[in-house]
Write a protein that holds these residues in place. Structure first.
Motif, mmCIF file in Angstrom:
data_model
loop_
_atom_site.group_PDB
_atom_site.id
_atom_site.type_symbol
_atom_site.label_atom_id
_atom_site.label_comp_id
_atom_site.label_asym_id
_atom_site.label_seq_id
_atom_site.Cartn_x
_atom_site.Cartn_y
_atom_site.Cartn_z
ATOM 1 N N GLU A 67 0.849 -1.212 0.000
ATOM 2 C CA GLU A 67 0.000 0.000 0.000
ATOM 3 C C GLU A 67 0.881 1.258 0.000
ATOM 4 O OE1 GLU A 67 0.040 -1.556 3.524
ATOM 5 O OE2 GLU A 67 -0.195 -3.139 2.044
ATOM 6 N N GLU A 68 1.972 1.193 0.764
ATOM 7 C CA GLU A 68 2.846 2.359 0.851
ATOM 8 C C GLU A 68 3.512 2.624 -0.495
ATOM 9 O OE1 GLU A 68 6.491 3.610 3.625
ATOM 10 O OE2 GLU A 68 4.924 2.459 4.628
ATOM 11 N N SER A 69 3.907 1.557 -1.207
ATOM 12 C CA SER A 69 4.598 1.793 -2.470
ATOM 13 C C SER A 69 3.632 2.327 -3.522
ATOM 14 C CB SER A 69 5.352 0.552 -2.951
ATOM 15 O OG SER A 69 4.490 -0.503 -3.135
ATOM 16 N N MET A 70 2.344 1.944 -3.446
ATOM 17 C CA MET A 70 1.366 2.519 -4.400
ATOM 18 C C MET A 70 1.236 4.019 -4.147
ATOM 19 S SD MET A 70 0.653 0.404 -6.499
ATOM 20 C CE MET A 70 -0.591 0.774 -7.669
ATOM 21 N N HIS A 71 1.238 4.380 -2.878
ATOM 22 C CA HIS A 71 1.120 5.791 -2.512
ATOM 23 C C HIS A 71 2.337 6.572 -3.058
ATOM 24 C CE1 HIS A 71 0.394 9.318 -0.100
ATOM 25 N NE2 HIS A 71 1.637 9.235 0.341
ATOM 26 N N ILE A 72 3.520 5.970 -2.888
ATOM 27 C CA ILE A 72 4.747 6.631 -3.346
ATOM 28 C C ILE A 72 4.762 6.737 -4.872
ATOM 29 C CG2 ILE A 72 7.251 6.250 -3.562
ATOM 30 C CD1 ILE A 72 7.244 5.375 -0.684
ATOM 31 N N LEU A 73 4.265 5.685 -5.538
ATOM 32 C CA LEU A 73 4.238 5.692 -6.999
ATOM 33 C C LEU A 73 3.321 6.810 -7.517
ATOM 34 C CD1 LEU A 73 5.351 4.230 -9.428
ATOM 35 C CD2 LEU A 73 3.490 2.583 -9.292
ATOM 36 N N LYS A 74 2.173 6.940 -6.872
ATOM 37 C CA LYS A 74 1.222 7.991 -7.282
ATOM 38 C C LYS A 74 1.849 9.366 -7.097
ATOM 39 C CE LYS A 74 -3.500 6.489 -7.025
ATOM 40 N NZ LYS A 74 -4.741 6.452 -6.272
ATOM 41 N N GLU A 75 2.503 9.536 -5.963
ATOM 42 C CA GLU A 75 3.130 10.832 -5.651
ATOM 43 C C GLU A 75 4.237 11.128 -6.676
ATOM 44 O OE1 GLU A 75 6.016 13.377 -3.568
ATOM 45 O OE2 GLU A 75 6.353 11.243 -3.809
ATOM 46 N N PHE A 76 5.003 10.073 -7.022
ATOM 47 C CA PHE A 76 6.072 10.239 -8.008
ATOM 48 C C PHE A 76 5.494 10.657 -9.371
ATOM 49 C CE2 PHE A 76 7.919 8.019 -11.673
ATOM 50 C CZ PHE A 76 9.086 8.751 -11.808
ATOM 51 N N LEU A 77 4.390 9.977 -9.779
ATOM 52 C CA LEU A 77 3.811 10.285 -11.094
ATOM 53 C C LEU A 77 3.308 11.724 -11.163
ATOM 54 C CD1 LEU A 77 1.931 6.936 -11.821
ATOM 55 C CD2 LEU A 77 3.923 7.837 -13.036
ATOM 56 N N GLN A 78 2.752 12.201 -10.063
ATOM 57 C CA GLN A 78 2.278 13.592 -10.021
ATOM 58 C C GLN A 78 3.443 14.555 -10.217
ATOM 59 O OE1 GLN A 78 -0.684 14.852 -9.870
ATOM 60 N NE2 GLN A 78 -1.714 12.879 -9.724
ATOM 61 N N ARG A 79 4.538 14.276 -9.481
ATOM 62 C CA ARG A 79 5.708 15.151 -9.534
ATOM 63 C C ARG A 79 6.325 15.116 -10.927
ATOM 64 N NH1 ARG A 79 10.341 13.553 -7.287
ATOM 65 N NH2 ARG A 79 9.300 11.871 -6.196
ATOM 66 N N ARG A 80 6.405 13.904 -11.470
ATOM 67 C CA ARG A 80 6.998 13.733 -12.793
ATOM 68 C C ARG A 80 6.187 14.507 -13.838
ATOM 69 N NH1 ARG A 80 6.241 10.782 -17.176
ATOM 70 N NH2 ARG A 80 8.061 9.997 -18.299
ATOM 71 N N PHE A 81 4.845 14.400 -13.732
ATOM 72 C CA PHE A 81 4.014 15.061 -14.737
ATOM 73 C C PHE A 81 4.162 16.580 -14.660
ATOM 74 C CE2 PHE A 81 -0.069 16.575 -16.528
ATOM 75 C CZ PHE A 81 0.158 16.112 -17.806
ATOM 76 N N LYS A 82 4.331 17.080 -13.441
ATOM 77 C CA LYS A 82 4.511 18.529 -13.263
ATOM 78 C C LYS A 82 5.735 19.000 -14.063
ATOM 79 C CE LYS A 82 4.752 21.955 -9.678
ATOM 80 N NZ LYS A 82 5.586 22.256 -8.576
ATOM 81 N N GLY A 83 6.808 18.179 -14.048
ATOM 82 C CA GLY A 83 8.027 18.549 -14.764
ATOM 83 C C GLY A 83 7.915 18.352 -16.264
ATOM 84 N N VAL A 84 7.111 17.379 -16.679
ATOM 85 C CA VAL A 84 7.019 17.064 -18.109
ATOM 86 C C VAL A 84 6.049 18.020 -18.822
ATOM 87 C CG1 VAL A 84 6.235 15.292 -19.738
ATOM 88 C CG2 VAL A 84 7.605 14.624 -17.760
ATOM 89 N N ARG A 85 4.993 18.412 -18.102
ATOM 90 C CA ARG A 85 3.894 19.158 -18.726
ATOM 91 C C ARG A 85 4.316 20.389 -19.528
ATOM 92 N NH1 ARG A 85 -0.825 20.865 -14.837
ATOM 93 N NH2 ARG A 85 0.973 21.898 -13.954
ATOM 94 N N PRO A 86 5.212 21.258 -19.010
ATOM 95 C CA PRO A 86 5.530 22.465 -19.793
ATOM 96 C C PRO A 86 6.233 22.183 -21.127
ATOM 97 C CG PRO A 86 6.246 22.705 -17.505
ATOM 98 C CD PRO A 86 5.885 21.283 -17.705
ATOM 99 N N ALA A 87 6.725 20.940 -21.327
ATOM 100 C CA ALA A 87 7.434 20.646 -22.588
ATOM 101 C C ALA A 87 6.704 19.541 -23.353
ATOM 102 C CB ALA A 87 8.858 20.206 -22.268
ATOM 103 N N LEU A 88 5.380 19.511 -23.221
ATOM 104 C CA LEU A 88 4.623 18.392 -23.780
ATOM 105 C C LEU A 88 4.145 18.669 -25.202
ATOM 106 C CD1 LEU A 88 4.205 15.776 -22.364
ATOM 107 C CD2 LEU A 88 2.014 16.585 -21.511
ATOM 108 N N TRP A 89 4.980 18.332 -26.159
ATOM 109 C CA TRP A 89 4.548 18.403 -27.558
ATOM 110 C C TRP A 89 5.358 17.386 -28.359
ATOM 111 C CZ3 TRP A 89 7.044 22.857 -25.466
ATOM 112 C CH2 TRP A 89 8.351 23.054 -25.892
ATOM 113 N N GLY A 90 4.955 17.160 -29.617
ATOM 114 C CA GLY A 90 5.705 16.274 -30.514
ATOM 115 C C GLY A 90 5.913 14.887 -29.937
ATOM 116 N N ASP A 91 7.146 14.363 -30.104
ATOM 117 C CA ASP A 91 7.442 12.994 -29.677
ATOM 118 C C ASP A 91 7.271 12.800 -28.174
ATOM 119 O OD1 ASP A 91 7.931 12.125 -32.176
ATOM 120 O OD2 ASP A 91 10.119 12.377 -32.078
#
Ligand SMILES: Cc1cc2nc3c(=O)[nH]c(=O)nc-3n(C[C@H](O)[C@H](O)[C@H](O)COP(=O)(O)OP(=O)(O)OC[C@H]3O[C@@H](n4cnc5c(N)ncnc54)[C@H](O)[C@@H]3O)c2cc1C
Length: 499
Positions: free
Chosen positions: A454-478
């Motif tokens: 359960e703890e690792s699912m929580h950490i994975l979700k938190e990681f995905l949120q953080r990752r998306f925050k960094g990816v979002r401003p450069a989200l185009w093309g490939d």
């Protein structure tokens, strides 16, 4: 209650450097960091070990510190410094007067230079803009800030230093007007620890004003946010700078499998303001493309930002503010250290520890410039191709991190966050930005019994949120296509939505 001579607040390069310096001088200490090491500007920086070239015209004092520390770090930190060298390139329209002042000042400060023709520069870095008019070679290097912090901590821990990561200082204890200790809250359990010391060092970078206020003091600071982009592969094996006064987007640094380009300089009031705007990405990518045209086509895999803790100045323009550092003795047992650079972290630590030694009436001299950083034997060196020697059981294909490396970190530090593994192995720091390897690392943590599912699912979700925050401003093309693939993996195959 923990009792030590010195309490260091902040586990960036400055705090970790101070811990190593105190350890080598035999002074007991406790370092408290609210996240993992290098969680502030240190981990969000360009990773450029400056030759001094960038400041040589505008801020010669800072440039002189940079070249002296560059030489020391190349010697003591072989496994965190990649000796890339750097090129300052002059493009059509860039001032020749600036170029002359640059060469003159480099000569005066003893920064080695070599003027190269466009043909020679293109031989060294074929991806450069072929319209360049000339290039100047300098001893810039690429430095891994995470490794640097960890290695400084090795010495501290080996000599009895107490290290509390994921602990936030929430209070400074004062008795008869003097700061005599702190209260720190453990992030996961919220339990409070009391740590007592004879001196407290505030090495919290952009957050330093907050800590000073806890002690009833104030601190003159100006905060400047800088944003960077990460490319999906290495476009240059040398650091590339623009031969002009420091400006937006004029540095590209190779960093293992990728390149980092930046930065911007935006005045902010809040040290937690790390949002990267699409406008900043556009500026950085455009300026980088003027030096390396492939930036127009390359996939940008992530963006990130850090906040520079600069000395207060009347100017709103962060680039006009000196990169020198300042030590403030609040004369109540608290010392703050602000300004400076990652490149000069060792010198900053030395001067701060000299002030502490004076306060304690001790005379042991600094030894950090002579002794190589401990713990480097265990690390693999540069270049990345050396990692191909151990291709067994790879967990992270981008950075060639093996299962045994991940297991070693899990056994050694009992990680609570995925970042604890990433910072120590580089897992997830390459082109896929953890998309394909994070769930594997969490799986290994579960297999070793160190983390309940359960703890690792929580950490994975938190990681995905953080990752998306960094990816979002450069989200185009490939990159947009890759993100859709990652989304299918997590939502489709791993059913993340239902957890
Ligand atoms: C965008 C950008 C690019 C840069 N590029 C370069 C470069 O290429 N080369 C270079 O030499 N320099 C560079 N710099 C400058 C350099 O990164 C910084 O000067 C340096 O890293 C500052 O280190 P620090 O340890 O003082 O601060 P930080 O790294 O910010 O560390 C402060 C730490 O204190 C912790 N903290 C804060 N509050 C608390 C609390 N209450 N309790 C416990 N812990 C707390 C934070 O979590 C943080 O980890 C760059 C800076 C920026 C922002």
């Amino acid at each position: 209650m923990i009792v030590k001579d010195v309490i260091i607040i902040g586990g960036g390069s400055t705090g970790c450097g101070i811990a190593r310096d105190l350890a080598l001088r035999g002074v007991s200490h406790c370092l408290i960091e609210k996240n993992d090491f290098a969680a502030g500007a240190t981990g969000a920086c360009h990773g450029l070990l400056h030759s001094g070239g960038r400041y040589v015209v505008s801020d010669p004092a800072a440039a002189a510190e940079c070249i002296a520390e560059n030489r020391i770090l190349r010697k003591i930190g072989r496994k965190c410094v990649e000796r890339t060298d750097g090129l300052f390139i002059r493009l059509p329209g860039d001032s020749k007067k600036y170029r002359d002042a640059f060469l003159k000042s480099c000569e005066r400060l003893g920064i080695e230079t070599e003027v190269l023709s466009p043909t020679r520069a293109l031989e060294l870095v074929p991806s450069l803009n072929p319209a360049l008019e000339e290039a100047v070679r300098v001893p810039d290097c690429s430095i891994d800030p995470f490794r640097l912090c960890m290695l400084n901590i090795v010495t501290s821990q080996a000599r009895g230093g107490e290290i509390l990561t994921h602990h936030e200082v929430i209070d400074i204890i004062k008795e008869r007007g003097r700061c005599v200790g702190v209260r720190a809250r453990e992030k996961l359990s919220s339990s409070i620890k009391e740590i007592r010391g004879k001196a407290i060092v505030n090495a919290t970078g952009a957050w330093a004003q907050r800590i000073a206020r806890l002690s009833g003091s104030s601190l003159p600071m100006t905060l400047s946010k800088g944003s960077l982009v990460v490319t999906n592969h290495r476009l240059s094996n040398m650091v590339i700078n623009r031969l002009r006064p420091p400006s937006d987007g004029d540095i590209i640094v190779p960093n293992e499998a990728v390149c980092l380009a930046g930065t911007t300089s935006v005045a902010v009031d809040d040290p937690d303001n790390m949002d990267v705007t699409a406008g900043e990405v556009e500026i950085v990518a455009r300026e980088a493309a003027s030096m390396v045209p492939e930036f127009e086509r390359v996939r940008l895999i992530r963006t990130y930002a850090g906040v520079r803790p600069l000395l207060h100045a009347a100017s709103e323009d962060g680039r006009q503010i000196s990169r020198n550092f300042q030590i403030i003795d609040h004369t109540n047992g608290l010392f703050s250290i602000i300004g400076g650079k990652l490149s000069t972290y060792r010198l900053m630590a030395e001067k701060l520890c000299d002030a502490i030694m004076k306060e304690f009436g001790l005379k042991t001299a600094c030894a950090t410039a002579e002794k190589p950083l401990e713990g480097q034997e265990e690390l693999r060196g540069y270049p990345l191709s050396k990692r191909l020697e151990s291709l067994k059981d790879i967990v992270c294909e981008c950075e060639l991190v093996s299962r045994s490396e991940v297991e070693r970190v899990i056994q050694r530090i009992n990680p609570k966050h995925i970042g604890d593994i990433q910072h120590r192995t580089r897992l997830g720091m390459g082109p896929c930005q953890g998309g394909f390897c994070t769930y594997r690392a969490l799986g290994i943590m579960q297999e070793t019994g160190k983390m309940p599912p359960e703890e690792s699912m929580h950490i994975l979700k938190e990681f995905l949120q953080r990752r998306f925050k960094g990816v979002r401003p450069a989200l185009w093309g490939d990159q947009l296509r890759e993100e859709q693939l990652i989304e299918y993996i997590y939502l489709g195959i791993l059913s993340m939505e239902s957890h």
